[in-house]
Each structure stands twice: as structure tokens, then as C-alpha cells.
Design a protein around this motif. Structure first.
Motif, PDB file in Angstrom:
ATOM      1  N   VAL A   1       0.939  -1.271  -0.107  1.00 14.11           N
ATOM      2  CA  VAL A   1       0.027  -0.032   0.068  1.00 14.11           C
ATOM      3  C   VAL A   1       0.910   1.216   0.018  1.00 14.11           C
ATOM      4  N   GLU A   2       0.555   2.124  -1.017  1.00 16.50           N
ATOM      5  CA  GLU A   2       1.360   3.396  -1.038  1.00 16.50           C
ATOM      6  C   GLU A   2       0.381   4.634  -0.661  1.00 16.50           C
ATOM      7  N   THR A   3       0.837   5.500   0.172  1.00 14.79           N
ATOM      8  CA  THR A   3       0.137   6.703   0.300  1.00 14.79           C
ATOM      9  C   THR A   3       0.362   7.814  -0.779  1.00 14.79           C
ATOM     10  N   ILE A   4      -0.828   8.238  -1.329  1.00 13.78           N
ATOM     11  CA  ILE A   4      -0.995   9.089  -2.533  1.00 13.78           C
ATOM     12  C   ILE A   4      -0.951  10.560  -1.931  1.00 13.78           C
ATOM     13  N   THR A   5      -1.924  10.740  -1.297  1.00 14.44           N
ATOM     14  CA  THR A   5      -2.272  12.141  -0.512  1.00 14.44           C
ATOM     15  C   THR A   5      -2.134  11.950   0.920  1.00 14.44           C
ATOM     16  N   SER A   6      -1.659  13.163   1.441  1.00 17.47           N
ATOM     17  CA  SER A   6      -1.730  13.115   2.964  1.00 17.47           C
ATOM     18  C   SER A   6      -2.132  14.655   3.234  1.00 17.47           C
ATOM     19  N   ASP A   7      -2.438  15.340   2.501  1.00 14.58           N
ATOM     20  CA  ASP A   7      -2.968  16.795   2.720  1.00 14.58           C
ATOM     21  C   ASP A   7      -3.858  16.776   4.004  1.00 14.58           C
ATOM     22  N   PRO A   8      -3.836  17.973   4.724  1.00 11.64           N
ATOM     23  CA  PRO A   8      -5.017  18.352   5.966  1.00 11.64           C
ATOM     24  C   PRO A   8      -6.242  18.238   5.193  1.00 11.64           C
ATOM     25  N   GLY A   9      -7.185  17.865   5.853  1.00 13.28           N
ATOM     26  CA  GLY A   9      -8.488  17.647   5.267  1.00 13.28           C
ATOM     27  C   GLY A   9      -8.819  16.257   4.984  1.00 13.28           C
ATOM     28  N   GLU A  10      -9.830  16.224   3.955  1.00 12.56           N
ATOM     29  CA  GLU A  10     -10.475  14.811   3.659  1.00 12.56           C
ATOM     30  C   GLU A  10     -10.258  14.760   2.042  1.00 12.56           C
ATOM     31  N   GLU A  11      -9.571  13.525   1.771  1.00 15.65           N
ATOM     32  CA  GLU A  11      -9.481  13.350   0.197  1.00 15.65           C
ATOM     33  C   GLU A  11     -10.291  12.160  -0.069  1.00 15.65           C
ATOM     34  N   LEU A  12     -11.302  12.189  -0.795  1.00 10.66           N
ATOM     35  CA  LEU A  12     -12.343  11.268  -1.062  1.00 10.66           C
ATOM     36  C   LEU A  12     -12.565  11.181  -2.725  1.00 10.66           C
ATOM     37  N   TYR A  13     -12.985   9.962  -2.917  1.00  8.71           N
ATOM     38  CA  TYR A  13     -13.681   9.612  -4.193  1.00  8.71           C
ATOM     39  C   TYR A  13     -12.892   9.749  -5.649  1.00  8.71           C
ATOM     40  N   VAL A  14     -11.883   8.971  -5.648  1.00 12.31           N
ATOM     41  CA  VAL A  14     -10.741   9.045  -6.497  1.00 12.31           C
ATOM     42  C   VAL A  14     -11.170   8.413  -7.616  1.00 12.31           C
ATOM     43  N   SER A  15     -10.514   9.065  -8.905  1.00  6.99           N
ATOM     44  CA  SER A  15     -10.895   8.686 -10.151  1.00  6.99           C
ATOM     45  C   SER A  15      -9.553   8.609 -10.834  1.00  6.99           C
ATOM     46  N   VAL A  16      -9.293   7.586 -11.836  1.00 12.23           N
ATOM     47  CA  VAL A  16      -7.949   7.671 -12.409  1.00 12.23           C
ATOM     48  C   VAL A  16      -8.225   7.752 -13.895  1.00 12.23           C
ATOM     49  N   SER A  17      -7.209   8.692 -14.389  1.00  6.67           N
ATOM     50  CA  SER A  17      -7.122   8.947 -15.963  1.00  6.67           C
ATOM     51  C   SER A  17      -6.877   7.683 -16.952  1.00  6.67           C
ATOM     52  N   PRO A  18      -7.426   7.287 -18.149  1.00  4.05           N
ATOM     53  CA  PRO A  18      -7.180   6.347 -18.850  1.00  4.05           C
ATOM     54  C   PRO A  18      -5.725   6.000 -19.058  1.00  4.05           C
ATOM     55  N   ASN A  19      -4.928   6.834 -18.992  1.00  4.17           N
ATOM     56  CA  ASN A  19      -3.158   6.703 -19.176  1.00  4.17           C
ATOM     57  C   ASN A  19      -2.429   6.256 -17.917  1.00  4.17           C
ATOM     58  N   GLY A  20      -3.474   6.371 -16.776  1.00  2.57           N
ATOM     59  CA  GLY A  20      -2.592   6.071 -15.570  1.00  2.57           C
ATOM     60  C   GLY A  20      -1.873   7.194 -14.850  1.00  2.57           C
ATOM     61  N   ARG A  21      -1.606   8.255 -15.403  1.00  2.53           N
ATOM     62  CA  ARG A  21      -0.885   9.343 -15.115  1.00  2.53           C
ATOM     63  C   ARG A  21      -1.487  10.221 -14.091  1.00  2.53           C
ATOM     64  N   PHE A  22      -2.546  10.608 -14.089  1.00  2.00           N
ATOM     65  CA  PHE A  22      -3.642  11.375 -13.216  1.00  2.00           C
ATOM     66  C   PHE A  22      -4.527  10.836 -12.384  1.00  2.00           C
ATOM     67  N   ILE A  23      -4.736  11.417 -11.178  1.00  4.55           N
ATOM     68  CA  ILE A  23      -5.856  11.145 -10.589  1.00  4.55           C
ATOM     69  C   ILE A  23      -6.667  12.270 -10.107  1.00  4.55           C
ATOM     70  N   VAL A  24      -8.107  12.197  -9.860  1.00  4.47           N
ATOM     71  CA  VAL A  24      -8.735  13.310  -9.678  1.00  4.47           C
ATOM     72  C   VAL A  24      -9.492  12.779  -8.475  1.00  4.47           C
ATOM     73  N   TYR A  25      -9.604  13.723  -7.330  1.00  5.96           N
ATOM     74  CA  TYR A  25     -10.293  13.475  -5.909  1.00  5.96           C
ATOM     75  C   TYR A  25     -10.908  15.067  -5.603  1.00  5.96           C
ATOM     76  N   ARG A  26     -11.876  14.386  -4.471  1.00  6.78           N
ATOM     77  CA  ARG A  26     -12.342  15.616  -4.052  1.00  6.78           C
ATOM     78  C   ARG A  26     -11.629  15.935  -2.563  1.00  6.78           C
ATOM     79  N   MET A  27     -11.461  17.084  -2.342  1.00  3.96           N
ATOM     80  CA  MET A  27     -10.712  17.272  -1.028  1.00  3.96           C
ATOM     81  C   MET A  27     -11.462  18.414  -0.094  1.00  3.96           C
TER      82      MET A  27
END
Length: 708
Positions: free
Chosen positions: A162-188
Motif C-alpha cells: 500500500v502506497e500513500t498518494i495524498t496526505s494533505d490536511p482535510g479529507e481526500e475522497l472519491y478518487v478517479s484515475v485517468s485512462p493513461n494512469g498518469r493522473f488522479i482526480v479526487y475531492r478534498m
């Protein structure tokens, strides 16, 4: 086996002719005759699943009125009988919608001088040395083959990581991954409860994420188009009263509304077909009884959403969905009640439906693997979040052993899995009203488990609440200081909303019923622990309270045309409608007066009459000043409630005499759980309630040998 004989179930010996049970060499304990009859019938038909109807027919001679009430109580008492010094052995399994099954194989025992021996099997001839060598050689070859296969199948990934991708203050939720695997979008969501979408470049982990949305609405779930040009997501604003699905052009940042979503929903699910031609999403319309799944043709600018889910008479609600990689099927989560949701595979063209899971409580996201056979889903049970790897063909599932697992999504490039780790725990706290300066809430019960939904009896001087210490939410009792804790129920399913009777002798609560949908009403005598199912004609019930004489239950139920509070007689099941404007939760303060909240907020008073006709209800607290349905509590002098304020959370008191409210204390946002009741301890001038403790919510990346 012959039922008149003594038999052994695990470490327990059952003496049917004596109506007794014995744990190893301890003293015998008495059993009620009906308990033994039910147990004997399960033993006689082991390992078959026995339907409830069959047990009622055989044990209660088809008397369904008596049998329905008694069978649940018998099963509960039998499970308690297989406990010794806090150690329990699961003997009887409840199979939802099917019946009961004996989990332990019964063994007939013979008695010799008060000791017992298991019946011996017939002796076999001693095998020859040659035969022994043949068997040994075969065994060694089998072990060698298994080892070779294990090594061959574990060359790629030897263990999960398991690798931690985000650790910013607040809540990071509902991740989605771009088709090429390079980007993720999430709600903070930041500390001011402002939620926006952010884009993170996984190839540049040290670069700050790029903010995509800039508003005071709440962005929720999102999904990328498969060509990588668009992001679809939900935007909800309860203040401005809109909820829309947005298509965002990633390059130009141009937004376009493509559909609407339910304003009251906390999750707005969506997915896109592999060919980018169809958007599936969760929504509602005026012609359907419940929200459900809709499909939108993205190739036509004039296309209208088409409902995919059942519209009327469904007895369930479709919520989340995921297109299979070949685009031919939808994996759909289907909710039956608060504690029952399962996954179905639906052929998009024919609507042919197959159920592939049983007994899930709350599905928290699902995602298909690229092999078009497996999917991963999150499951929240009794507040604990876990993940599973599921074969949709064989229905076999494997636990992923990842804490706080929710809302997974596969990276199609390397079959790694992104998910949100979110741990939540509930605590019961008290607030003193005697101090001139408002103090902070103090914990009543300290535990590593969740405790929720407290209620207090001034007669018994006890707090009743639910806790997930046993793996499901059961009712526990303590004194008003949180000491002298005891477990009251061992129902084996999630219990909710216990409420004391006015005389302090019984509790009413809700729980799912084995072979029916919806939450049913039960009462339990605290002294005898006898449980009775209230003979209500309704399929589902909301939070129950007692009539002033403790002879009836008050609950909000839905009929064909309305949802309102009804009075349900415990003895006869006779029903009387109490409110006529959408009552959701009510408390009788005397035999002629009901204080209640509505779905849309506000607090009302209804003068009760002997007729079924409507009588005028009077508003005590306006919806503008109180938006809560449940966070309020009554006393002889008035009502404590959470007031509607712009910043933070505030407790007010409404005085019956002056019919005016005054503020008592103000607290930071998220101090109180929005689902908690507010309970008054009058002799100590304190309030009891549940609070939610959150751990940091982050996006994680899971690599697992199952995924290769």
C-alpha cells in the motif's frame, strides 16, 4: 441420528429428554421445551437450511401468529445457551431470506458412569506396508506439485503493498484515475467544509495538485472519459437547491450540465461505458417511487436520460453502478434496507439479472478488473470498512485485509488499485448545562469500538446504546457514568435506535428480519431478556418511541400515498395515523400531545384525538431555525435542539412557557453526529449524544498478487 439420544455439538452436550445442556464437565443448564424442539429439528435435518415457515409449521403446528413472534426469541435464547464464561460458539447460522442452518455436525454420545464417549466408527483392517508406501509416494508428489504451482503463481507480486498518494490536511475522497494512469482526480474537503476537485500528476508527486473547481458547492464522485478528454462529476449545493452532473473539458476547462442528481443524496454515483457513448448515473424523477440508475446517450445532443432501474413496486433501490470492461453488463448495488445491500450483474441489452453477493450491509464502491470476470468492492459493516476481491462467475470472494477501504477504482494500465482510506469511530459524550461558560463535551464511554444512539432512563438510571464490539451493532447497557457495562442482546445482526419505555423496564429497537425486507420493530424486557417482534402491518419503520402508556409504538412509516407518524399497538398491531404533514420522529409528552419533527425540518406539536381524521398541527420551531429531524430532546419545561446557524454548531433551548428559544452553547463544525439523538439526563442537567471521530482520510494505492 435418533433425537431421543443425547448428542454433542462442539464442546456442548445436549440432553433432549432432560431439556438440558452441558458445557464439557460443568453443571447442566435447563432449556425450555420449545428451545429443544427447535434445536432437535435443526439437528435432525443437518446440514440442510430450514426455512422459517417449515419450523413454524412443524414446531408451532402452522400457527404463524404465535410462531413468528416466538421463533426469533427461541433462536436468540439458543445462541445464548451456547455461551460459557464469555466464550461463545456459533452453532446456528441465519441465512438471510432462506432460514436457519446448524453449523456444527451433531455427534451421538453414549454414557458411562456420568462420562461420555463419542460413538466409535467401525474398525477397518490394518493396511499393508506396500499400500502404505504407495500412499506416501502419492502424498509427496501431491505436495511437490502444490509447492511448484505456488512458486509459479507468485513470481510477479509476492505480497500486497500500500502506497500513500495524498496526505494533505482535510479529507481526500472519491478518487478517479485517468485512462493513461498518469493522473488522479479526487475531492478534498478543507477544515472549513469547502469541497472541490483536485488533479494530481502521479509522475510528479512533489508538485502540488491542481485545483479544478472553485465554488462553495460540494463536488462528489467523478469519472474520466476513456479518451481522456473529459471528466464527468456531480456538483451539489443544498443552499441554492441544485444538484447537477457536469461534463468538464480537461483542456479548455469548459463546463456543461448533462443531467441532474438527487439534491438530498450524499452519494451521486456515475460511470461511463468503455466506448464513451453512454453515461450511467444515480438520479430520480417524479414518476418513480425511488431514486435509481439512468442512462444518457452522449452521442446525441438532444438525448434525454432513460431510467434503467425499476420504477414502481420495486422494494429496493439501485444506487452505485460500474460498466463491465466489455460494455455488455452493469454491476449494480441494490439496497433493500439500511442494513442490506448486495451486488447484481445486469445484462444491459436484455435486463437479465444475476445476484452475485449475499449478506452485504453497505457497499462502498465497486470497480471491474480488466479480465471482465473479477471486481473489487468496499463493504462497510457495523462501521468497519473492508475490501473484497470477487469472482462474478463463481461468486467466490477473498478478503483484501486493507483497513478503512472504500470506493476503489482500477488503474487500467497496470491493474493497481486506488481507494480512499477512511476510518470513523463514534463516541458517546455528555455536555453539562450547569456551567456559566459552555464546556467541551466529555466522553462517557472510552473504547476502541464505536458506540452510538444513546438513550437514558431516569427510572432504571441506565444508558442504552449500540456498540460494534462483537462485530455487529448490539444493545449494551451502562450506568449514567458509563460504568457497569453489560451486553443486553446477541441478535447477530445490526440493531439500531434503542429507546427506553417510560417505566424503564423495556426497550424498543429496530432490526432486519431474516426473510423480509425493511427494518422491523422489536421490544426486549431488560430483566428477562425476552424479545418480541411487534406485529406491525408495515414493511419498514423509522426510529421508534413509546406511547405514554407503553402499550404502543410510534414510528414513521410509508404507505402508498404518504410517509407520516403512526401509532402501532404492541398487542394487536392496530394502527392509527398521528401526523398529516410528513412527520418523521415524534415523542409523546402526555397522553394528548405529540412533539415531532418533519422531513423538511422544524418542530411541531400535534394534539391527539380519538379519531383518524386530521387535526391542526402547530409549529413550535420554524424550519429556518431548526433543520434537524433527530437531534433534539424534550423535558418538562422545554426542548433542547441543534439550531440552524451559518458557522459551527449551536445548542438552543425552547421554553414551553414563553415559546421562545435561547442559545446555550456554540461548538465547531462536526462536533455532533448528524444522525445522533439528543438525550436529556434531567437529574444531572446534562445532555447525551454521539460524536464522530475521524482519522485523516487519504487516497491510497494498492498492489496485490490477486490483481496480476
Amino acid at each position: 441420528m435418533k433425537i431421543e439420544q443425547t448428542y454433542k455439538l462442539g464442546k456442548y452436550i445436549v440432553y433432549p429428554h432432560e431439556f438440558a445442556i452441558q458445557f464439557e464437565n460443568n453443571e447442566k443448564q435447563s432449556l425450555q421445551p420449545k428451545w429443544v424442539e427447535v434445536l432437535n429439528y435443526l439437528v435432525e435435518h443437518h446440514p440442510r437450511i430450514i426455512p422459517r415457515e417449515e419450523l413454524i409449521e412443524k414446531i408451532w403446528k402452522g400457527n404463524s401468529y404465535v410462531g413468528e413472534k416466538s421463533l426469533t426469541n427461541v433462536i436468540w435464547n439458543l445462541r445464548n445457551s451456547f455461551k460459557h464464561d464469555g466464550e461463545s460458539q456459533q452453532i446456528i447460522e441465519t441465512i438471510r431470506k432462506a432460514g436457519y442452518r446448524l453449523l456444527v455436525e451433531p455427534v451421538t454420545v453414549e454414557h458411562e458412569r456420568s462420562d461420555f464417549t463419542e460413538c466409535a466408527l467401525p474398525k477397518k483392517n490394518k493396511p499393508s506396508a506396500y499400500a502404505f508406501l504407495i500412499k506416501l509416494s502419492s502424498l509427496l508428489m501431491f505436495i511437490f506439485s502444490i509447492c511448484w504451482l505456488y512458486i509459479a503463481n507468485n513470481k510477479q507480486v509476492k505480497h500486497a503493498s500500500v502506497e500513500t498518494i495524498t496526505s494533505d490536511p482535510g479529507e481526500e475522497l472519491y478518487v478517479s484515475v485517468s485512462p493513461n494512469g498518469r493522473f488522479i482526480v479526487y475531492r478534498m474537503t478543507d477544515q472549513n467544509d469547502i469541497a472541490n476537485l483536485y488533479l494530481k500528476d502521479l509522475q510528479q508527486p512533489d508538485v502540488q495538485p491542481r485545483q479544478l473547481t472553485f465554488d462553495k458547492a460540494k463536488e462528489r464522485h467523478s469519472v474520466w472519459s476513456n479518451d481522456g478528454n473529459y471528466l464527468f462529476y456531480a456538483r451539489q449545493d443544498s443552499r441554492k437547491k441544485f444538484c447537477d452532473y457536469i461534463q468538464l473539458d480537461i483542456k479548455s476547462m469548459f463546463e456543461k450540465i448533462v443531467a441532474t442528481c438527487p439534491l438530498k443524496s450524499r452519494h451521486n454515483y456515475l460511470d461511463i461505458s468503455p466506448d464513451d457513448k453512454t453515461l450511467a448515473f444515480h438520479s430520480e424523477d417524479i414518476d418513480s417511487e425511488e431514486s435509481g440508475i439512468y442512462l444518457l446517450d452522449l452521442t446525441s445532443s438532444n438525448a434525454k436520460p432513460v431510467r434503467f432501474s425499476c420504477a414502481t413496486g420495486c422494494k429496493f433501490k439501485d444506487r452505485d453502478m460500474a460498466f463491465s470492461p466489455d460494455g455488455k453488463s452493469l454491476a449494480v448495488t441494490r439496497r433493500f434496507n439500511k442494513y442490506s445491500e448486495d451486488i447484481y450483474i445486469i445484462d444491459i441489452a436484455t435486463k437479465e439479472t444475476q445476484r452475485i453477493t449475499e449478506g452485504i450491509e453497505d457497499v462502498r464502491g465497486l470497480s471491474w478488473h480488466s479480465d471482465n470476470v473479477h471486481l473489487v468492492y468496499g463493504d462497510r459493516k457495523s462501521g468497519i470498512r473492508t475490501g473484497y476481491w470477487l469472482n462474478t462467475k463463481t461468486k467466490e470472494k477473498k478478503l483484501l485485509n486493507v483497513d478503512g477501504f472504500s470506493f476503489p477504482v482500477f488503474n487500467r494500465v497496470d491493474n493497481s488499485l486506488f481507494y480512499q482510506k477512511r476510518l470513523r469511530k463514534y463516541q458517546i459524550k455528555s455536555l453539562s448545562l450547569d456551567q456559566a461558560i459552555a464546556s467541551s463535551p466529555e466522553p462517557i464511554l472510552l473504547s476502541n469500538f464505536s458506540q452510538r444512539q444513546p438513550d437514558y432512563s431516569s427510572i432504571s438510571k441506565q444508558i442504552a446504546y449500540v456498540s460494534n464490539e462483537t462485530g455487529v451493532y448490539e444493545i449494551w447497557l451502562s450506568n449514567k457514568h458509563g460504568k457497569e457495562r453489560i451486553q443486553l442482546t446477541d441478535f447477530g445482526v445490526n440493531i439500531s435506535f434503542p429507546r427506553w419505555s417510560h417505566n424503564g423496564k423495556k426497550l424498543v429497537f429496530l432490526a432486519p428480519f431474516e426473510d423480509e425486507e425493511g427494518l422491523k420493530v422489536y421490544t426486549i424486557d431488560v430483566a428477562t431478556k425476552q424479545i418480541m417482534k411487534v406485529n406491525s402491518p408495515f414493511n419498514d419503520h423509522n426510529r421508534p418511541t413509546w406511547s405514554i402508556n407503553d402499550d404502543a409504538i410510534i414510528s414513521a412509516v410509508s404507505t402508498e400515498n404518504e410517509t407520516d407518524l403512526h401509532l402501532i399497538s404492541i398487542d394487536t398491531g392496530e394502527v392509527k395515523r398521528l401526523t398529516f404533514n410528513g412527520g418523521r420522529f415524534g415523542v409523546m409528552t402526555d397522553k394528548n400531545k405529540l412533539i415531532y419533527s418533519r422531513k423538511k425540518g422544524g418542530l411541531w406539536q400535534q394534539i391527539l384525538s380519538s379519531s383518524q381524521t386530521e387535526s391542526p398541527a402547530r409549529a413550535l420551531i420554524s424550519r429556518k431555525n431548526m433543520k434537524e429531524k433527530y437531534f433534539w430532546g424534550t423535558t418538562d419545561k422545554g426542548i433542547y435542539y441543534r439550531a440552524a446557524v451559518s458557522n459551527g454548531q449551536q445548542i438552543n433551548f425552547f421554553d414551553y412557557a414563553s415559546e421562545k428559544s435561547r442559545p446555550l452553547a456554540k461548538f465547531p463544525s462536526k462536533t455532533f453526529s448528524y444522525t445522533s439523538p439528543l438525550i436529556v439526563v434531567p437529574e444531572d442537567n446534562k445532555l447525551l449524544f454521539a460524536v464522530t471521530d475521524y482519522e485523516q482520510s487519504d487516497i491510497k494505492k494498492l498492489q496485490h498478487p490477486l490483481f496480476n
